[in-house]
Design a protein around this motif. Structure first.
Motif, mmCIF file in Angstrom:
data_model
loop_
_atom_site.group_PDB
_atom_site.id
_atom_site.type_symbol
_atom_site.label_atom_id
_atom_site.label_comp_id
_atom_site.label_asym_id
_atom_site.label_seq_id
_atom_site.Cartn_x
_atom_site.Cartn_y
_atom_site.Cartn_z
ATOM 1 N N GLY A 189 0.779 -1.218 0.000
ATOM 2 C CA GLY A 189 0.000 0.000 0.000
ATOM 3 C C GLY A 189 0.814 1.273 0.000
ATOM 4 N N TYR A 190 2.118 1.183 -0.196
ATOM 5 C CA TYR A 190 2.953 2.383 -0.276
ATOM 6 C C TYR A 190 4.049 2.129 -1.292
ATOM 7 C CZ TYR A 190 6.081 -0.316 2.754
ATOM 8 O OH TYR A 190 6.872 -1.290 3.273
ATOM 9 N N GLU A 191 4.640 3.221 -1.769
ATOM 10 C CA GLU A 191 5.678 3.102 -2.780
ATOM 11 C C GLU A 191 7.020 2.802 -2.123
ATOM 12 O OE1 GLU A 191 5.901 6.384 -5.387
ATOM 13 O OE2 GLU A 191 4.047 5.904 -6.437
ATOM 14 N N GLU A 192 7.666 1.786 -2.609
ATOM 15 C CA GLU A 192 8.985 1.409 -2.113
ATOM 16 C C GLU A 192 9.869 1.103 -3.318
ATOM 17 O OE1 GLU A 192 11.182 -2.143 0.454
ATOM 18 O OE2 GLU A 192 9.061 -2.297 -0.093
ATOM 19 N N VAL A 193 11.013 1.753 -3.399
ATOM 20 C CA VAL A 193 11.944 1.494 -4.492
ATOM 21 C C VAL A 193 12.713 0.212 -4.187
ATOM 22 C CG1 VAL A 193 13.926 2.341 -5.792
ATOM 23 C CG2 VAL A 193 12.156 3.946 -5.031
ATOM 24 N N VAL A 194 12.584 -0.772 -5.062
ATOM 25 C CA VAL A 194 13.251 -2.054 -4.876
ATOM 26 C C VAL A 194 14.397 -2.152 -5.877
ATOM 27 C CG1 VAL A 194 13.009 -4.564 -4.912
ATOM 28 C CG2 VAL A 194 11.097 -3.126 -4.138
ATOM 29 N N GLU A 195 15.623 -2.273 -5.375
ATOM 30 C CA GLU A 195 16.776 -2.402 -6.248
ATOM 31 C C GLU A 195 16.926 -3.850 -6.676
ATOM 32 O OE1 GLU A 195 20.292 -0.761 -4.497
ATOM 33 O OE2 GLU A 195 19.598 1.298 -4.745
ATOM 34 N N MET A 196 16.862 -4.073 -7.996
ATOM 35 C CA MET A 196 16.932 -5.421 -8.554
ATOM 36 C C MET A 196 18.319 -5.735 -9.086
ATOM 37 S SD MET A 196 13.373 -5.235 -10.718
ATOM 38 C CE MET A 196 13.672 -6.820 -11.505
ATOM 39 N N GLY A 197 19.222 -4.772 -9.028
ATOM 40 C CA GLY A 197 20.532 -4.967 -9.631
ATOM 41 C C GLY A 197 20.534 -4.478 -11.071
ATOM 42 N N TRP A 198 21.680 -4.599 -11.703
ATOM 43 C CA TRP A 198 21.791 -4.110 -13.075
ATOM 44 C C TRP A 198 22.764 -4.972 -13.874
ATOM 45 C CZ3 TRP A 198 26.739 -2.658 -14.485
ATOM 46 C CH2 TRP A 198 27.626 -2.316 -13.459
ATOM 47 N N ASN A 199 22.597 -4.945 -15.180
ATOM 48 C CA ASN A 199 23.556 -5.582 -16.093
ATOM 49 C C ASN A 199 23.577 -4.807 -17.400
ATOM 50 O OD1 ASN A 199 20.841 -7.350 -16.143
ATOM 51 N ND2 ASN A 199 21.696 -7.253 -18.229
ATOM 52 N N LEU A 200 24.786 -4.629 -17.927
ATOM 53 C CA LEU A 200 24.996 -3.860 -19.149
ATOM 54 C C LEU A 200 25.928 -4.628 -20.087
ATOM 55 C CD1 LEU A 200 25.785 -0.344 -17.571
ATOM 56 C CD2 LEU A 200 23.544 -1.199 -18.293
ATOM 57 N N ASP A 201 25.568 -4.695 -21.355
ATOM 58 C CA ASP A 201 26.421 -5.258 -22.399
ATOM 59 C C ASP A 201 26.536 -4.225 -23.508
ATOM 60 O OD1 ASP A 201 26.771 -8.386 -21.843
ATOM 61 O OD2 ASP A 201 24.738 -7.803 -21.272
ATOM 62 N N VAL A 253 14.546 -1.282 -15.502
ATOM 63 C CA VAL A 253 14.443 -0.239 -16.527
ATOM 64 C C VAL A 253 15.341 -0.605 -17.709
ATOM 65 C CG1 VAL A 253 14.819 2.203 -17.066
ATOM 66 C CG2 VAL A 253 13.957 1.532 -14.810
ATOM 67 N N ASP A 254 14.774 -0.730 -18.881
ATOM 68 C CA ASP A 254 15.537 -1.061 -20.088
ATOM 69 C C ASP A 254 16.401 0.131 -20.479
ATOM 70 O OD1 ASP A 254 16.525 -1.926 -22.514
ATOM 71 O OD2 ASP A 254 14.571 -2.122 -23.489
ATOM 72 N N VAL A 255 17.715 -0.097 -20.627
ATOM 73 C CA VAL A 255 18.627 0.986 -21.016
ATOM 74 C C VAL A 255 19.380 0.648 -22.296
ATOM 75 C CG1 VAL A 255 18.905 1.936 -18.687
ATOM 76 C CG2 VAL A 255 20.409 0.081 -19.441
ATOM 77 N N GLY A 256 18.911 -0.349 -23.025
ATOM 78 C CA GLY A 256 19.556 -0.744 -24.267
ATOM 79 C C GLY A 256 19.512 0.360 -25.304
ATOM 80 N N GLY A 257 20.599 0.497 -26.058
ATOM 81 C CA GLY A 257 20.667 1.474 -27.138
ATOM 82 C C GLY A 257 21.194 2.832 -26.740
ATOM 83 N N ILE A 258 21.548 3.012 -25.468
ATOM 84 C CA ILE A 258 21.983 4.331 -24.990
ATOM 85 C C ILE A 258 23.507 4.406 -24.925
ATOM 86 C CG2 ILE A 258 21.906 5.972 -23.075
ATOM 87 C CD1 ILE A 258 19.201 4.764 -22.313
ATOM 88 N N PRO A 259 24.131 5.367 -25.602
ATOM 89 C CA PRO A 259 25.567 5.577 -25.434
ATOM 90 C C PRO A 259 25.859 6.510 -24.255
ATOM 91 C CG PRO A 259 24.744 6.796 -27.353
ATOM 92 C CD PRO A 259 23.566 6.150 -26.699
ATOM 93 N N SER A 297 22.489 -3.722 -24.851
ATOM 94 C CA SER A 297 21.384 -4.311 -24.093
ATOM 95 C C SER A 297 21.691 -4.170 -22.618
ATOM 96 C CB SER A 297 21.185 -5.790 -24.449
ATOM 97 O OG SER A 297 22.318 -6.557 -24.087
ATOM 98 N N GLY A 298 20.645 -4.046 -21.819
ATOM 99 C CA GLY A 298 20.870 -3.934 -20.384
ATOM 100 C C GLY A 298 19.643 -3.418 -19.657
#
Length: 226
Positions: free
Chosen positions: A7-19, A61-67, A55-56
């Protein structure tokens, strides 16, 4: 990711991966001795890296395609630190993507960047600019708005085979096993807040990173690929 389960907003860190694809150029001679854990050719090293994420994701959050471009003014050896640095993120990235990527490259989300960011003494404000990555027949050109460009033209032998630096000591902890030795003629950097310089050395490779912490050796530098 936002968790609404209770019932409240909580930011959950899922980790990250970048290729993606890594392109660099600096003021050292070919090939940059910093990659061999030696002192820069001329005592200091000014360098620009483009990390083109193919890709990543960051916390879903999808961050693929970003330089993303990282420019560094080093007064001495790479591992000695005391650098001034700035990030440039492609202005086509959404606000959510910008907020996801900046902490990673500032070393605040673990992984290899927790080590890399440690060489920086002064971070300048991140800039958002159009960043293009163009692959010609042989040469790759990265243009970062009006701030500068990175040019990398592979060095080849008489057969046309690319010259490779295998398992360079500085880069193997960053997942780099094969590094294409290149010429950086045409590289220019002209950010008004940083030192202006022209490139000589250049190089190209690929990267695979994640939020998993790298192993470190006694000197505190990464000692295993993430």
């Amino acid at each position: 990711m936002i968790n609404h389960a209770f019932g409240y907003e909580e930011v959950v860190e899922m980790g990250w991966n970048l290729d993606g694809v890594w392109t660099e150029s600096c003021t050292c001679s070919i090939t940059c001795p910093c990659n061999l854990n030696e002192d820069p050719t001329y005592g200091n090293c000014d360098v620009a890296f483009c990390f083109h994420i193919t890709s990543g994701q960051v916390d879903g959050v999808d961050v693929g395609g970003i330089p993303v471009v990282w420019t560094v003014n080093l007064p001495g050896a790479f591992t000695a630190g005391n650098a001034m640095a700035r990030l440039y993120i492609h202005d086509g990235a959404s606000q959510e993507q910008r907020e996801a990527l900046e902490p990673i490259f500032h070393g605040k989300r673990g992984g290899v960047w927790e080590v890399l960011a440690g060489i920086v003494k002064e971070w300048l404000e991140t800039k958002y600019a159009p960043i293009t990555v163009e692959d010609g027949e042989t040469t790759r050109t990265v243009t970062v708005g009006d701030f500068g460009q990175i040019v990398a033209e592979p060095v080849v032998d008489h057969r046309g085979e690319k010259a490779l630096l295998m398992e360079p000591p500085l880069l193997t902890p960053l997942s780099v096993q094969r590094f294409e030795i290149s010429r950086g003629a045409g590289t220019e950097w002209r950010d008004p807040d940083m030192k202006a310089w022209s490139g000589v050395h250049a190089g190209r490779t690929k990267f695979t990173w994640s939020s998993e912490p790298p192993a470190t050796d006694e000197a505190g530098m990464a000692a295993a690929a993430v």
